[in-house]
Design an enzyme around this catalytic site. Structure first.
Site, PDB file in Angstrom:
ATOM      1  N   GLU A 128      25.784 -13.683   9.494  1.00 11.28           N
ATOM      2  CA  GLU A 128      27.243 -13.467   9.576  1.00 11.28           C
ATOM      3  C   GLU A 128      27.598 -11.994   9.452  1.00 11.28           C
ATOM      4  O   GLU A 128      28.592 -11.634   8.818  1.00 11.28           O
ATOM      5  CB  GLU A 128      27.974 -14.268   8.488  1.00 11.28           C
ATOM      6  CG  GLU A 128      27.956 -15.747   8.668  1.00 11.28           C
ATOM      7  CD  GLU A 128      28.461 -16.156  10.035  1.00 11.28           C
ATOM      8  OE1 GLU A 128      29.287 -15.435  10.603  1.00 11.28           O
ATOM      9  OE2 GLU A 128      28.002 -17.180  10.535  1.00 11.28           O
TER      10      GLU A 128
HETATM   11  C1  LIG Z   1      18.517 -18.167   8.965  1.00  5.96           C
HETATM   12  C2  LIG Z   1      19.437 -17.552   9.956  1.00  5.96           C
HETATM   13  C3  LIG Z   1      20.501 -18.270  10.460  1.00  5.96           C
HETATM   14  C4  LIG Z   1      21.307 -17.724  11.450  1.00  5.96           C
HETATM   15  N1  LIG Z   1      22.288 -18.503  12.033  1.00  5.96           N
HETATM   16  C5  LIG Z   1      22.946 -18.019  13.128  1.00  5.96           C
HETATM   17  C6  LIG Z   1      23.832 -18.857  13.867  1.00  5.96           C
HETATM   18  O1  LIG Z   1      24.056 -20.020  13.530  1.00  5.96           O
HETATM   19  N2  LIG Z   1      24.428 -18.343  14.987  1.00  5.96           N
HETATM   20  C7  LIG Z   1      24.209 -17.075  15.408  1.00  5.96           C
HETATM   21  O2  LIG Z   1      24.761 -16.683  16.400  1.00  5.96           O
HETATM   22  N3  LIG Z   1      23.368 -16.255  14.715  1.00  5.96           N
HETATM   23  C8  LIG Z   1      22.742 -16.699  13.599  1.00  5.96           C
HETATM   24  N4  LIG Z   1      21.880 -15.889  12.901  1.00  5.96           N
HETATM   25  C9  LIG Z   1      21.660 -14.528  13.377  1.00  5.96           C
HETATM   26  C10 LIG Z   1      22.225 -13.491  12.440  1.00  5.96           C
HETATM   27  O3  LIG Z   1      23.608 -13.458  12.521  1.00  5.96           O
HETATM   28  C11 LIG Z   1      21.541 -12.165  12.816  1.00  5.96           C
HETATM   29  O4  LIG Z   1      20.207 -12.244  12.329  1.00  5.96           O
HETATM   30  C12 LIG Z   1      22.263 -10.977  12.240  1.00  5.96           C
HETATM   31  O5  LIG Z   1      23.486 -10.798  12.882  1.00  5.96           O
HETATM   32  C13 LIG Z   1      21.430  -9.707  12.388  1.00  5.96           C
HETATM   33  O6  LIG Z   1      20.960  -9.553  13.701  1.00  5.96           O
HETATM   34  P1  LIG Z   1      19.416  -9.252  13.944  1.00  5.96           P
HETATM   35  O7  LIG Z   1      18.623 -10.264  13.243  1.00  5.96           O
HETATM   36  O8  LIG Z   1      19.221  -9.094  15.395  1.00  5.96           O
HETATM   37  O9  LIG Z   1      19.165  -7.878  13.198  1.00  5.96           O
HETATM   38  P2  LIG Z   1      19.527  -6.437  13.767  1.00  5.96           P
HETATM   39  O10 LIG Z   1      20.882  -6.442  14.367  1.00  5.96           O
HETATM   40  O11 LIG Z   1      18.401  -5.952  14.606  1.00  5.96           O
HETATM   41  O12 LIG Z   1      19.581  -5.595  12.421  1.00  5.96           O
HETATM   42  C14 LIG Z   1      18.402  -5.150  11.743  1.00  5.96           C
HETATM   43  C15 LIG Z   1      18.823  -4.136  10.672  1.00  5.96           C
HETATM   44  O13 LIG Z   1      19.426  -2.998  11.297  1.00  5.96           O
HETATM   45  C16 LIG Z   1      20.722  -2.791  10.774  1.00  5.96           C
HETATM   46  N5  LIG Z   1      21.605  -2.370  11.862  1.00  5.96           N
HETATM   47  C17 LIG Z   1      21.724  -2.923  13.080  1.00  5.96           C
HETATM   48  N6  LIG Z   1      22.653  -2.260  13.788  1.00  5.96           N
HETATM   49  C18 LIG Z   1      23.149  -1.297  13.006  1.00  5.96           C
HETATM   50  C19 LIG Z   1      24.150  -0.294  13.158  1.00  5.96           C
HETATM   51  N7  LIG Z   1      24.845  -0.172  14.282  1.00  5.96           N
HETATM   52  N8  LIG Z   1      24.387   0.540  12.123  1.00  5.96           N
HETATM   53  C20 LIG Z   1      23.705   0.409  10.962  1.00  5.96           C
HETATM   54  N9  LIG Z   1      22.755  -0.509  10.756  1.00  5.96           N
HETATM   55  C21 LIG Z   1      22.486  -1.356  11.763  1.00  5.96           C
HETATM   56  C22 LIG Z   1      21.171  -4.114  10.208  1.00  5.96           C
HETATM   57  O14 LIG Z   1      22.142  -3.955   9.189  1.00  5.96           O
HETATM   58  C23 LIG Z   1      19.855  -4.689   9.696  1.00  5.96           C
HETATM   59  O15 LIG Z   1      19.602  -4.215   8.397  1.00  5.96           O
HETATM   60  C24 LIG Z   1      21.088 -16.400  11.884  1.00  5.96           C
HETATM   61  C25 LIG Z   1      20.050 -15.655  11.325  1.00  5.96           C
HETATM   62  C26 LIG Z   1      19.215 -16.221  10.395  1.00  5.96           C
HETATM   63  C27 LIG Z   1      18.080 -15.397   9.848  1.00  5.96           C
END
Ligand SMILES: Cc1cc2nc3c(=O)[nH]c(=O)nc-3n(C[C@H](O)[C@H](O)[C@H](O)COP(=O)(O)OP(=O)(O)OC[C@H]3O[C@@H](n4cnc5c(N)ncnc54)[C@H](O)[C@@H]3O)c2cc1C
Length: 612
Positions: free
Chosen positions: A459
């Site tokens: 989220e």
């Molecule tokens: C168990 C679980 C359930 C989930 N359920 C859902 C769901 O139901 N529906 C759905 O759509 N998604 C879902 N998600 C996805 C979740 O919302 C994403 O994992 C989350 O938004 C982070 O995206 P990412 O994993 O690609 O990490 P990334 O976006 O790659 O981020 C990795 C790190 O980089 C940092 N970062 C990224 N961009 C920036 C920036 N611009 N500036 C500073 N820091 C940054 C982040 O803060 C993080 O620490 C779920 C994830 C998990 C693990």
């Protein structure tokens, strides 16, 4: 299907009923909500009955399979369907059977129309008992509310009522492998069809509750781009994509072209199946052609704005879930500390004397007080936000409703992130209090920690919430949100000054921190949008400092609500407030210093310097 020995959590180990009563009735005046036309048919007794019902179902149906769901994570069976442990469906059937699926939903769509304050408090029991099973409800409720706010009358008729009844469950499909925090980079595309519907093609990653046999249908709310859409977030549209197509009479028809491509294996939160979903792969051919049939919600290209409705609600619900896990861990570690004899008082180390329970040691009391101040402070904030939801919906004038909305907007990143950080810390302390036993699977606290570890990630990660708060919320509308927050906190400080004594002293301390927050915010934005990278480089530190100020405010509010009351419960509230002001609020001092200096340490760090 697998099963394991049920572990029945005793009632008191979920959320303190006494605390909920204090927060609802003695602080937030839940009973006075019944003076509003929207809640005129309701009463304080009804609110208590709902809490009683929630606590009972959470204890009897949700808690017993919490451990089993962790030990036997969802998997894909030989027939290609998702297998879950026994107990999940029974628990959800009991929840929806009792009408709780519609607790906060208006009566005209089959709900109970309760205040969000009450439905939120009730839901905390389920998240404390079994956050994995409760998540199916969380997602379904958020989908319900999104469609109620933005869907067409037909979409509401077709999908909302069955979701309120628990016949259909909901999901939110935003993330893709290459697009998590950066949703502007989603690649799922939607192709318009002559009949006004769309066909969707793409792959969604991390979708919670994406496929299962728990309900008759699954209503996916999917972000996708229509061909020719503008680049970035302004080109994203929102679609309803049912797993099974629904006829005009509500009957279930053809299988839609949405398929389960795999399940993700997680550290915690394992009871919620987490899926990779393929849209439009041609596995199913509705109407004889491949492509997932989707129906546009609202207008094209406004999908992210609509989805924010769901995400904001889900963010507050994530904060509540983090709080609930912290809360139950606190209560369990308290029980353990009262029962575990170990060591003797420092002042009388006579080995012939019996050992004392570890709750007698000051350091253990420190860990318990820290947990108490985190989880009760966070619960107060989440219920305050729920009350703002009621205010933005039901206050008499447009101006009052807009103010409640604005305050909720500025508080949302804190309501999501602060509990996700500090109630996770509470779980860490709960493990510490259990000593070696806390590190063993025999006790619940290590599962709570693993379950709670998700909350700073999904989220919108912690870092993304920080950018939202500093980069958007405190400057939107010329800083109106921050100004309103400050004005509201100052009203509490004024009441504390009038009360005198300890409340006045703590109020003065809060005023000093609030003043620093204002100065630092002005300093950070002193260059306008120039040097934005410097302004936002330490946004997370800002989020954490602002969060501590807000929770200190929540503790001052609780202190005032407890004024003049005697007894252990109120003494406990006062001591926890004291603890927060002495041990926690001072943490913001060095954080504000760093922010005021527009420190560049992180910004100037080079990739190559990390390790060579
Ligand atoms: C168990 C679980 C359930 C989930 N359920 C859902 C769901 O139901 N529906 C759905 O759509 N998604 C879902 N998600 C996805 C979740 O919302 C994403 O994992 C989350 O938004 C982070 O995206 P990412 O994993 O690609 O990490 P990334 O976006 O790659 O981020 C990795 C790190 O980089 C940092 N970062 C990224 N961009 C920036 C920036 N611009 N500036 C500073 N820091 C940054 C982040 O803060 C993080 O620490 C779920 C994830 C998990 C693990």
């Amino acid at each position: 299907m697998m099963c394991a020995m049920p572990v029945l959590a005793p009632r008191s180990s979920l959320i303190s009923r006494r605390d909920l009563q204090f927060l609802l009735h003695e602080w937030l005046d839940a009973d006075r909500l019944t003076a509003r036309p929207a809640f005129a048919e309701q009463s304080g007794e009804l609110f208590d009955d709902v809490l009683e019902l929630a606590e009972r179902i959470a204890t009897e149906k949700f808690a017993p399979h919490n451990r089993a769901a962790d030990e036997h994570e969802p998997n894909i069976g030989s027939d290609g369907t998702v297998e879950l442990v026994e107990g999940v469906k029974e628990a959800l059937d009991a929840f929806y059977g009792a009408g709780l699926g519609g607790a906060g939903v208006p009566e005209d769509v089959g709900g109970m129309g309760l205040p969000a304050l009450v439905s939120t408090a009730a839901f905390s029991y389920f998240q404390a008992a079994n956050t994995g099973t409760a998540a199916y409800v969380l997602l379904t409720t958020a989908a319900t509310n999104l469609l109620l706010a933005n869907g067409s009358p037909e979409q509401i008729e077709t999908y909302v009522k069955p979701m309120v009844e628990g016949r259909f469950f909901g999901t939110m499909c935003l993330s893709e492998t290459q697009a998590g925090s950066s949703l502007s980079d989603i690649a799922t595309r939607a192709e318009p069809q002559p009949d006004g519907s769309y066909r969707l093609f793409g792959t969604k990653m991390w979708i919670s509750g994406g496929d299962h046999e728990l309900s008759e249908n699954i209503v996916h709310l999917v972000l996708a781009k229509i061909a020719g859409a503008p680049p970035g977030v302004k080109g994203i549209s929102l679609f309803v994509v049912p797993r099974v197509l629904v006829g005009e009479d509500g009957s279930l028809g053809e299988r839609n072209d949405v398929v389960l491509a795999g399940v993700n294996h997680k550290m915690g939160y394992r009871g919620t199946v987490n899926t990779v979903l393929g849209f439009g792969e041609g596995t199913h051919r509705p109407g004889g052609v491949p492509g997932a049939v989707g129906y546009l919600v609202g207008e094209p290209h406004r999908g992210l704005a609509y989805m924010f409705h769901m995400m904001n609600e889900a963010r507050v619900a994530v904060g509540l879930g983090a709080t609930a896990l912290g809360y139950t861990g606190f209560l369990k570690s308290l029980t353990y500390a009262r029962e575990r004899p170990q060591g003797r008082p420092i002042a009388s180390k006579d080995p012939r004397q019996p050992q004392v329970a570890i709750v007698e040691h000051a350091d253990v009391k420190r860990m318990l007080l820290a947990q108490k101040s985190y989880v009760e402070g966070a619960l107060a904030l989440l219920l305050y936000c729920a009350r703002l939801v009621d205010d933005e919906r039901t206050l008499e004038t447009e101006v009052e409703r807009a103010r409640a909305h604005l305050l909720l907007e500025v508080l949302t990143p804190i309501a999501k992130s602060w509990p996700s950080q500090w109630c996770l810390e509470a779980n860490d302390l709960a493990i510490q209090i259990h000593g070696g036993y806390g590190y063993a699977r025999e006790y619940d606290v290590e599962q709570h920690y693993r379950d709670n570890r998700l909350n700073p990630i999904h989220e919108g990660t912690h870092g993304i919430q920080a950018l939202d708060l500093l980069g958007r919320k405190v400057v939107m509308d010329g800083g109106a949100g921050l100004a309103l927050l400050v004005e509201t906190i100052r009203a509490t400080i004024a009441r504390a000054a009038a009360a005198g004594g300890e409340a006045e002293t703590l109020g003065a301390q809060l005023e000093a921190s609030l003043q620093r927050l204002l100065e630092v915010t002005a300093g950070l934005w002193s260059q306008g949008t120039a040097e934005l990278d410097v302004t936002l480089a330490n946004a997370t530190i800002y989020l954490e400092a602002a969060g501590h100020v807000v929770i200190a405010w929540m503790w001052l509010e609780q202190l005032l609500a407890a004024a003049g009351e005697d007894g252990d419960f109120y003494d406990g509230k006062r001591q926890a407030a004291r603890f927060f002001y002495r041990y926690e609020l001072p943490r913001t001092g060095p954080q504000f210093e760093l922010l005021a200096a527009r420190d560049r340490t992180t910004l100037d760090m080079r990739d190559a310097w990390f390790s060579s």
